[in-house]
Design a protein around this motif. Sequence first.
Motif, PDB file in Angstrom:
ATOM      1  N   ALA A 111       0.849  -1.191   0.000  1.00 20.76           N
ATOM      2  CA  ALA A 111       0.000   0.000   0.000  1.00 20.76           C
ATOM      3  C   ALA A 111       0.883   1.240   0.000  1.00 20.76           C
ATOM      4  CB  ALA A 111      -0.925   0.009   1.217  1.00 20.76           C
ATOM      5  N   VAL A 112       0.656   2.120  -0.959  1.00 23.22           N
ATOM      6  CA  VAL A 112       1.395   3.374  -1.070  1.00 23.22           C
ATOM      7  C   VAL A 112       0.403   4.516  -0.925  1.00 23.22           C
ATOM      8  CG1 VAL A 112       2.820   4.838  -2.557  1.00 23.22           C
ATOM      9  CG2 VAL A 112       3.106   2.335  -2.598  1.00 23.22           C
ATOM     10  N   ARG A 113       0.714   5.450  -0.056  1.00 28.35           N
ATOM     11  CA  ARG A 113      -0.127   6.650   0.076  1.00 28.35           C
ATOM     12  C   ARG A 113       0.721   7.876  -0.199  1.00 28.35           C
ATOM     13  NH1 ARG A 113      -0.338   8.451   5.987  1.00 28.35           N
ATOM     14  NH2 ARG A 113      -2.463   9.140   5.562  1.00 28.35           N
ATOM     15  N   GLY A 114       0.148   8.827  -0.920  1.00 25.37           N
ATOM     16  CA  GLY A 114       0.887  10.024  -1.279  1.00 25.37           C
ATOM     17  C   GLY A 114       0.038  11.270  -1.130  1.00 25.37           C
ATOM     18  N   GLN A 115       0.693  12.407  -1.216  1.00 25.04           N
ATOM     19  CA  GLN A 115       0.001  13.702  -1.143  1.00 25.04           C
ATOM     20  C   GLN A 115       0.662  14.650  -2.135  1.00 25.04           C
ATOM     21  OE1 GLN A 115       0.276  17.096   2.014  1.00 25.04           O
ATOM     22  NE2 GLN A 115      -1.156  15.575   2.849  1.00 25.04           N
ATOM     23  N   TYR A 116      -0.147  15.327  -2.950  1.00 26.75           N
ATOM     24  CA  TYR A 116       0.434  16.153  -4.001  1.00 26.75           C
ATOM     25  C   TYR A 116       1.019  17.453  -3.458  1.00 26.75           C
ATOM     26  CZ  TYR A 116      -4.108  18.764  -4.410  1.00 26.75           C
ATOM     27  OH  TYR A 116      -5.229  19.517  -4.190  1.00 26.75           O
ATOM     28  N   HIS A 117       2.157  17.804  -4.043  1.00 28.57           N
ATOM     29  CA  HIS A 117       2.808  19.077  -3.780  1.00 28.57           C
ATOM     30  C   HIS A 117       2.604  19.977  -4.986  1.00 28.57           C
ATOM     31  CE1 HIS A 117       5.617  17.828  -0.243  1.00 28.57           C
ATOM     32  NE2 HIS A 117       4.417  17.295  -0.139  1.00 28.57           N
ATOM     33  N   ALA A 118       3.137  21.167  -4.916  1.00 28.83           N
ATOM     34  CA  ALA A 118       2.979  22.105  -6.030  1.00 28.83           C
ATOM     35  C   ALA A 118       3.619  21.530  -7.287  1.00 28.83           C
ATOM     36  CB  ALA A 118       3.601  23.442  -5.675  1.00 28.83           C
ATOM     37  N   GLY A 119       3.101  21.904  -8.429  1.00 28.05           N
ATOM     38  CA  GLY A 119       3.633  21.418  -9.692  1.00 28.05           C
ATOM     39  C   GLY A 119       2.979  22.131 -10.863  1.00 28.05           C
ATOM     40  N   VAL A 120       3.152  21.563 -12.036  1.00 20.35           N
ATOM     41  CA  VAL A 120       2.605  22.154 -13.254  1.00 20.35           C
ATOM     42  C   VAL A 120       1.804  21.104 -13.997  1.00 20.35           C
ATOM     43  CG1 VAL A 120       3.164  23.241 -15.461  1.00 20.35           C
ATOM     44  CG2 VAL A 120       4.525  23.775 -13.432  1.00 20.35           C
ATOM     45  N   ILE A 121       0.572  21.441 -14.365  1.00 19.83           N
ATOM     46  CA  ILE A 121      -0.286  20.549 -15.140  1.00 19.83           C
ATOM     47  C   ILE A 121      -0.712  21.286 -16.396  1.00 19.83           C
ATOM     48  CG2 ILE A 121      -2.472  19.292 -15.196  1.00 19.83           C
ATOM     49  CD1 ILE A 121      -2.231  18.777 -12.264  1.00 19.83           C
ATOM     50  N   ARG A 122      -0.329  20.734 -17.550  1.00 20.81           N
ATOM     51  CA  ARG A 122      -0.655  21.325 -18.857  1.00 20.81           C
ATOM     52  C   ARG A 122      -0.274  22.809 -18.915  1.00 20.81           C
ATOM     53  NH1 ARG A 122      -3.146  17.351 -21.525  1.00 20.81           N
ATOM     54  NH2 ARG A 122      -4.382  15.836 -20.331  1.00 20.81           N
ATOM     55  N   GLY A 123       0.906  23.110 -18.385  1.00 26.76           N
ATOM     56  CA  GLY A 123       1.447  24.458 -18.471  1.00 26.76           C
ATOM     57  C   GLY A 123       0.979  25.426 -17.402  1.00 26.76           C
ATOM     58  N   THR A 124       0.130  24.960 -16.496  1.00 29.76           N
ATOM     59  CA  THR A 124      -0.413  25.826 -15.447  1.00 29.76           C
ATOM     60  C   THR A 124       0.112  25.394 -14.088  1.00 29.76           C
ATOM     61  OG1 THR A 124      -2.440  26.204 -16.722  1.00 29.76           O
ATOM     62  CG2 THR A 124      -2.525  26.678 -14.359  1.00 29.76           C
ATOM     63  N   SER A 175       2.616  17.615  -8.424  1.00 33.98           N
ATOM     64  CA  SER A 175       1.425  17.675  -9.270  1.00 33.98           C
ATOM     65  C   SER A 175       1.842  17.576 -10.732  1.00 33.98           C
ATOM     66  CB  SER A 175       0.676  18.984  -9.031  1.00 33.98           C
ATOM     67  OG  SER A 175       0.155  19.041  -7.727  1.00 33.98           O
ATOM     68  N   GLY A 176       1.045  16.851 -11.511  1.00 38.93           N
ATOM     69  CA  GLY A 176       1.361  16.658 -12.922  1.00 38.93           C
ATOM     70  C   GLY A 176       2.183  15.417 -13.202  1.00 38.93           C
ATOM     71  N   THR A 177       2.487  14.630 -12.160  1.00 34.66           N
ATOM     72  CA  THR A 177       3.184  13.358 -12.339  1.00 34.66           C
ATOM     73  C   THR A 177       2.180  12.232 -12.078  1.00 34.66           C
ATOM     74  OG1 THR A 177       3.875  13.172 -10.011  1.00 34.66           O
ATOM     75  CG2 THR A 177       5.298  14.439 -11.492  1.00 34.66           C
ATOM     76  N   TRP A 178       2.698  11.001 -12.069  1.00 38.29           N
ATOM     77  CA  TRP A 178       1.821   9.849 -11.836  1.00 38.29           C
ATOM     78  C   TRP A 178       1.908   9.336 -10.396  1.00 38.29           C
ATOM     79  CZ3 TRP A 178      -2.183   8.464 -14.572  1.00 38.29           C
ATOM     80  CH2 TRP A 178      -2.255   8.841 -15.916  1.00 38.29           C
ATOM     81  N   GLY A 179       2.288  10.214  -9.465  1.00 45.10           N
ATOM     82  CA  GLY A 179       2.288   9.816  -8.058  1.00 45.10           C
ATOM     83  C   GLY A 179       3.674   9.495  -7.543  1.00 45.10           C
ATOM     84  N   PRO A 180       3.774   9.030  -6.308  1.00 49.01           N
ATOM     85  CA  PRO A 180       5.071   8.735  -5.703  1.00 49.01           C
ATOM     86  C   PRO A 180       5.807   7.623  -6.439  1.00 49.01           C
ATOM     87  CG  PRO A 180       3.315   8.757  -4.049  1.00 49.01           C
ATOM     88  CD  PRO A 180       2.653   8.785  -5.385  1.00 49.01           C
ATOM     89  N   ALA A 181       7.133   7.704  -6.414  1.00 47.22           N
ATOM     90  CA  ALA A 181       7.950   6.669  -7.057  1.00 47.22           C
ATOM     91  C   ALA A 181       7.708   5.306  -6.432  1.00 47.22           C
ATOM     92  CB  ALA A 181       9.431   7.048  -6.959  1.00 47.22           C
ATOM     93  N   ALA A 182       7.311   5.282  -5.168  1.00 44.58           N
ATOM     94  CA  ALA A 182       7.065   4.006  -4.492  1.00 44.58           C
ATOM     95  C   ALA A 182       5.962   3.210  -5.166  1.00 44.58           C
ATOM     96  CB  ALA A 182       6.715   4.248  -3.021  1.00 44.58           C
ATOM     97  N   SER A 183       5.040   3.885  -5.842  1.00 43.78           N
ATOM     98  CA  SER A 183       3.975   3.189  -6.571  1.00 43.78           C
ATOM     99  C   SER A 183       4.554   2.354  -7.705  1.00 43.78           C
ATOM    100  CB  SER A 183       2.969   4.207  -7.101  1.00 43.78           C
ATOM    101  OG  SER A 183       2.091   3.640  -8.039  1.00 43.78           O
ATOM    102  N   SER A 184       5.477   2.949  -8.449  1.00 46.37           N
ATOM    103  CA  SER A 184       6.126   2.215  -9.538  1.00 46.37           C
ATOM    104  C   SER A 184       7.008   1.103  -8.997  1.00 46.37           C
ATOM    105  CB  SER A 184       6.956   3.180 -10.387  1.00 46.37           C
ATOM    106  OG  SER A 184       6.127   4.166 -10.971  1.00 46.37           O
ATOM    107  N   ALA A 185       7.697   1.376  -7.881  1.00 50.18           N
ATOM    108  CA  ALA A 185       8.580   0.369  -7.287  1.00 50.18           C
ATOM    109  C   ALA A 185       7.791  -0.850  -6.833  1.00 50.18           C
ATOM    110  CB  ALA A 185       9.344   0.977  -6.111  1.00 50.18           C
ATOM    111  N   MET A 186       6.568  -0.638  -6.353  1.00 46.28           N
ATOM    112  CA  MET A 186       5.742  -1.752  -5.902  1.00 46.28           C
ATOM    113  C   MET A 186       5.445  -2.706  -7.062  1.00 46.28           C
ATOM    114  SD  MET A 186       2.056  -1.610  -3.905  1.00 46.28           S
ATOM    115  CE  MET A 186       1.173  -0.889  -5.288  1.00 46.28           C
TER     116      MET A 186
END
Length: 487
Positions: free
Chosen positions: A281-294, A463-474
């Motif tokens: 189980a991986v839980r994450g929380q979004y930080h500031a980022g850019v989505i579609r240029g915003t 924000s604008g990514t596919w979540g924490p790296a731990a999700s991919s590692a799982m």
Amino acid sequence: MQTDSSFTFVLFGGTGDLSMRKILPALFEAHRAGGMLADSGKIVAVARHATDRGEYIEWVNKHVKPHVSKNGVDEAAWASFLERIEFVNIDLGKAEDFVHLRDAIQDLPGIRVFYLATGPSLFVPICHALASVGLNVNSRIVLEKPLGYDLKSSNAINDAVGEIFAEEQIYRIDHYLGKEPVQNLLALRFGNALFEPLWRREWVESIQITIAEELGVEARGDFYDNTGALRDMVQNHLLQLLSIVAMEPPHSMDSDSVRDEKLRVLRALKPIDPRDIGKVAVRGQYHAGVIRGTAVPAYATEPGVKPDSRTETFVALKVEIENWRWAGVPFFLRTGKRLADRVAEIVVNFRAVPHSALGASALRAGANRLVIRLQPNETIRLYCLAKQPGEGMNLASVHLDLAFDQFFREGQMEAYQRLLLDVINGRLALFVRRDEQEAAWRWVEPILNEWKASNKPPKPYASGTWGPAASSAMLAQHGTCWLEEEN
């Protein structure tokens, strides 16, 4: 889907966001289609933010009309739809006000549908108030999620509502079950000899179910900070989709046959040992980022969110089903806000051929896969290998598409439209039964309890990514990856 069923549709929370964006537009589309709603059917909105019918109709024109008919509004149909709408101004916290509702609808024909598009704290008071004026007979009640905060609070609501309405009167709605591809998944599995023999552990390597959103919590910060992604999305939407994917063929498509098979899946979910939660189980929380240029803000700075919040906005889980069909097959569930794209899909990865006489290219990733896309465009796509033109036996991944909007001339029915028609017509198959809900809470609750006990913060992700790296590692631990990572 023609109907002669007369009805009185009472919409509590008639000026709320859900009514504006989903419920009233869905009822309009059914009205516009012709024959789906009985001519005598009435919609009675209940709210405090309007004083009379004229003010409410003005609100509907301003706030609801922009959400209907993507290709423009049929003004004649819209005008006749407004004629269906009545309005009652009552305070939902005052049981004595419900006399006004009774007086307004007692002479209207047909079955009464009470749709509770309100916060769950009002479910029980509304039900008691309806019973106090005799409106719990010849009626159906629709409950929106979330139905409780945990198993105890969910049972408390179900117990209280169950004292007033029989189980067959209660429609616990999950709009993902009304989506066209979910219905077609049932048709694909149980109507075609090609897939059913392959739909088991011998031929399926893994299954992914993703519900990803680009949006953040928007104006729901107060609600979301006390809920989180596990309660908001996993306990209901994702586990319901999982049960549809993994269920055994039902005896028939009647409501209890379908829901009995879904329940068997939920009860067969392998309990997660608290000591293993960090691995599965991986839980994450979004930080500031850019989505579609915003540029978008971090979750902790959203309105209504505590600056030191440890609420998760992302969850990824590895799930196993302990039965003969699915033993050993990992199901990977994922949901999150502020991700790279808005998508909901089910990915069935079939096993590669055991021996390739055609060379290593026959074992490549990207083939032997079924992708069921729920949003934004609803399609079913089967990936397989074919020979590339030219010299030699060079294989390439190709796909066969069922694009509903291209294959079928008639327009697709939106999920809420289908589900509201099912309520009016008394069809329960696409609604969640109480024992299903309890089984889902029992499986989810140990995860909630362990996260609370450990008090560890969620893993950050931009924000604008596919979540924490731990999700991919799982997934990497199981020799696989999320679909978007493959290329």
